[in-house]
Design a protein around this motif. Structure first.
Motif, PDB file in Angstrom:
ATOM      1  N   ARG A  34       0.839  -1.213   0.000  1.00  0.00           N
ATOM      2  CA  ARG A  34       0.000   0.000   0.000  1.00  0.00           C
ATOM      3  C   ARG A  34       0.867   1.254   0.000  1.00  0.00           C
ATOM      4  N   GLU A  35       1.915   1.242   0.823  1.00  0.00           N
ATOM      5  CA  GLU A  35       2.833   2.380   0.850  1.00  0.00           C
ATOM      6  C   GLU A  35       3.503   2.565  -0.507  1.00  0.00           C
ATOM      7  N   CYS A  36       3.849   1.464  -1.150  1.00  0.00           N
ATOM      8  CA  CYS A  36       4.464   1.528  -2.480  1.00  0.00           C
ATOM      9  C   CYS A  36       3.520   2.195  -3.478  1.00  0.00           C
ATOM     10  N   LEU A  37       2.277   1.748  -3.511  1.00  0.00           N
ATOM     11  CA  LEU A  37       1.314   2.293  -4.471  1.00  0.00           C
ATOM     12  C   LEU A  37       1.006   3.760  -4.179  1.00  0.00           C
ATOM     13  N   VAL A  52      -0.587  -3.120 -11.688  1.00  0.00           N
ATOM     14  CA  VAL A  52      -0.352  -4.023 -10.559  1.00  0.00           C
ATOM     15  C   VAL A  52      -0.642  -5.441 -11.020  1.00  0.00           C
ATOM     16  N   VAL A  53       0.327  -6.333 -10.825  1.00  0.00           N
ATOM     17  CA  VAL A  53       0.134  -7.731 -11.204  1.00  0.00           C
ATOM     18  C   VAL A  53       0.221  -8.575  -9.933  1.00  0.00           C
ATOM     19  N   PHE A  54      -0.926  -9.109  -9.514  1.00  0.00           N
ATOM     20  CA  PHE A  54      -0.956 -10.010  -8.363  1.00  0.00           C
ATOM     21  C   PHE A  54      -0.462 -11.382  -8.814  1.00  0.00           C
ATOM     22  N   ASP A  55       0.620 -11.837  -8.192  1.00  0.00           N
ATOM     23  CA  ASP A  55       1.251 -13.095  -8.592  1.00  0.00           C
ATOM     24  C   ASP A  55       0.911 -14.192  -7.592  1.00  0.00           C
ATOM     25  N   GLY A  56      -0.315 -14.709  -7.695  1.00  0.00           N
ATOM     26  CA  GLY A  56      -0.768 -15.721  -6.753  1.00  0.00           C
ATOM     27  C   GLY A  56      -0.929 -15.192  -5.347  1.00  0.00           C
ATOM     28  N   SER A  57      -1.285 -13.934  -5.218  1.00  0.00           N
ATOM     29  CA  SER A  57      -1.387 -13.291  -3.903  1.00  0.00           C
ATOM     30  C   SER A  57      -2.510 -13.894  -3.066  1.00  0.00           C
ATOM     31  N   PRO A  58      -2.309 -13.994  -1.738  1.00  0.00           N
ATOM     32  CA  PRO A  58      -3.386 -14.456  -0.854  1.00  0.00           C
ATOM     33  C   PRO A  58      -4.605 -13.548  -0.958  1.00  0.00           C
ATOM     34  N   ALA A  59      -5.767 -14.128  -0.731  1.00  0.00           N
ATOM     35  CA  ALA A  59      -7.017 -13.371  -0.841  1.00  0.00           C
ATOM     36  C   ALA A  59      -7.032 -12.183   0.110  1.00  0.00           C
ATOM     37  N   ASP A  63      -7.830  -8.312  -0.779  1.00  0.00           N
ATOM     38  CA  ASP A  63      -8.932  -7.622  -0.094  1.00  0.00           C
ATOM     39  C   ASP A  63      -8.436  -6.352   0.593  1.00  0.00           C
ATOM     40  N   TYR A  64      -7.287  -6.448   1.237  1.00  0.00           N
ATOM     41  CA  TYR A  64      -6.724  -5.299   1.949  1.00  0.00           C
ATOM     42  C   TYR A  64      -6.418  -4.153   0.990  1.00  0.00           C
ATOM     43  N   SER A  66      -7.932  -3.633  -1.969  1.00  0.00           N
ATOM     44  CA  SER A  66      -9.013  -3.417  -2.935  1.00  0.00           C
ATOM     45  C   SER A  66      -9.390  -1.944  -3.081  1.00  0.00           C
ATOM     46  N   GLU A  67      -9.377  -1.195  -1.966  1.00  0.00           N
ATOM     47  CA  GLU A  67      -9.769   0.213  -2.046  1.00  0.00           C
ATOM     48  C   GLU A  67      -8.766   1.025  -2.857  1.00  0.00           C
ATOM     49  N   ILE A  68      -7.485   0.909  -2.525  1.00  0.00           N
ATOM     50  CA  ILE A  68      -6.492   1.696  -3.266  1.00  0.00           C
ATOM     51  C   ILE A  68      -6.398   1.228  -4.719  1.00  0.00           C
ATOM     52  N   CYS A  69      -6.630  -0.062  -4.954  1.00  0.00           N
ATOM     53  CA  CYS A  69      -6.532  -0.577  -6.324  1.00  0.00           C
ATOM     54  C   CYS A  69      -7.728  -0.191  -7.189  1.00  0.00           C
ATOM     55  N   SER A  70      -8.739   0.439  -6.575  1.00  0.00           N
ATOM     56  CA  SER A  70      -9.867   0.944  -7.358  1.00  0.00           C
ATOM     57  C   SER A  70      -9.587   2.334  -7.913  1.00  0.00           C
ATOM     58  N   HIS A  71      -8.421   2.891  -7.594  1.00  0.00           N
ATOM     59  CA  HIS A  71      -8.050   4.217  -8.097  1.00  0.00           C
ATOM     60  C   HIS A  71      -8.020   4.197  -9.617  1.00  0.00           C
ATOM     61  N   ARG A  72      -8.433   5.286 -10.229  1.00  0.00           N
ATOM     62  CA  ARG A  72      -8.572   5.356 -11.686  1.00  0.00           C
ATOM     63  C   ARG A  72      -7.248   5.143 -12.417  1.00  0.00           C
TER      64      ARG A  72
END
Length: 258
Positions: A34-37, A52-59, A63-64, A66-72
């Motif tokens: 999150r700090e990176c993004l 952002v490429v999730f490489d087999g990331s845990p759910a 989920d944690y 999801s909010e920042i990854c909704s950024h345009r």
């Protein structure tokens, strides 16, 4: 003309390609990702996207975030199972990106807020294929690296480098590198078979193929050193991966992964 035809023939505004695409491979480490993004989103130069490429990331990681990854500005891609290194995820990010330059950044590192502004200025001056610069070390408690302390800065060789110089020693920290995407598509991305020193092999290949490099003394990124750095899994066998890089860089690039 009918209303339907007017809508059909209305001028279309084509979306401009962004200048830069951050490519961030992610497995876990929720807080630091999150700090990176956030460090990417706080750029003073606004013409960019974040892949952002999730490489087999845990759910729970997804989920944690999801909010920042909704950024345009953020686009998400994912794999169901982890690959074990960042190579496949970086390659996917390069392929999915729209930017003219790919800005590499691992999920546990940070981008200086002026990184893109500084790189854009140097591109305008040089039109180089690869821009790189200084990095600052952020050493977490519990990790001791001889010769490196919290806040230390690693600067580029002020004379630049030849291919022979690069063969002698790596000259570029990956988290400071921005690479012209068309050159990556032409000469290839990260070799999947390189479990370590994959970035070094790429620099060798690009230099061998005639790519141009320029550097800045400005700190572009912050390198977080901690007990979970992936290089700890491979550094004891560094000579093997160095030799493999030297053996590989002249060979054609074969696979981007799937």
């Amino acid at each position: 003309m009918t209303e339907e035809k007017r809508r059909f023939y209305a001028p279309v505004t084509l979306k401009k390609r962004p200048r830069f695409s951050f490519v961030v491979p992610v497995y876990d480490r929720k807080r630091v990702v999150r700090e990176c993004l956030l460090s990417c989103l706080r750029q003073t130069f606004d013409d960019f996207e974040i892949i952002v490429v999730f490489d087999g990331s845990p759910a729970e990681t997804r989920d944690y975030l999801s909010e920042i990854c909704s950024h345009r500005k953020i686009k998400i891609f994912s794999y169901a199972e982890p690959f074990g290194t960042a190579c496949r995820a970086r390659n996917r990010g390069i392929q999915e990106a729209s930017g003219e330059y790919i800005c590499l950044l691992d999920s546990d590192d940070l981008s200086n807020s002026t990184r893109l502004e500084t790189v854009e200025s140097l591109i305008t001056q040089t039109n180089s294929d690869v821009i790189y610069g200084s990095i600052r070390f952020l050493v977490d408690a519990g990790r001791i690296v001889p010769g490196i302390s919290f806040g230390d800065i690693a600067e580029p060789n002020q004379n630049g480098f030849t291919l022979a110089d690069l063969i002698a020693a790596n000259q570029i920290y990956t988290l400071s590198a921005s690479i012209k995407r068309e050159k990556l598509l032409k000469f290839g991305g990260f070799r999947l078979e390189m479990r370590y020193r994959e970035d070094y092999e790429l620099w060798l290949r690009l230099k061998y193929r005639g790519a141009t490099f320029s550097f800045t003394n400005a700190v572009l990124s912050i390198y977080r050193i901690h007990g979970g750095n992936n290089e700890l899994n491979f550094k004891d066998n560094d000579s093997h991966w160095y030799n493999k890089a030297i053996e590989s860089y002249k060979k054609p690039f074969v696979s981007w992964g799937s």
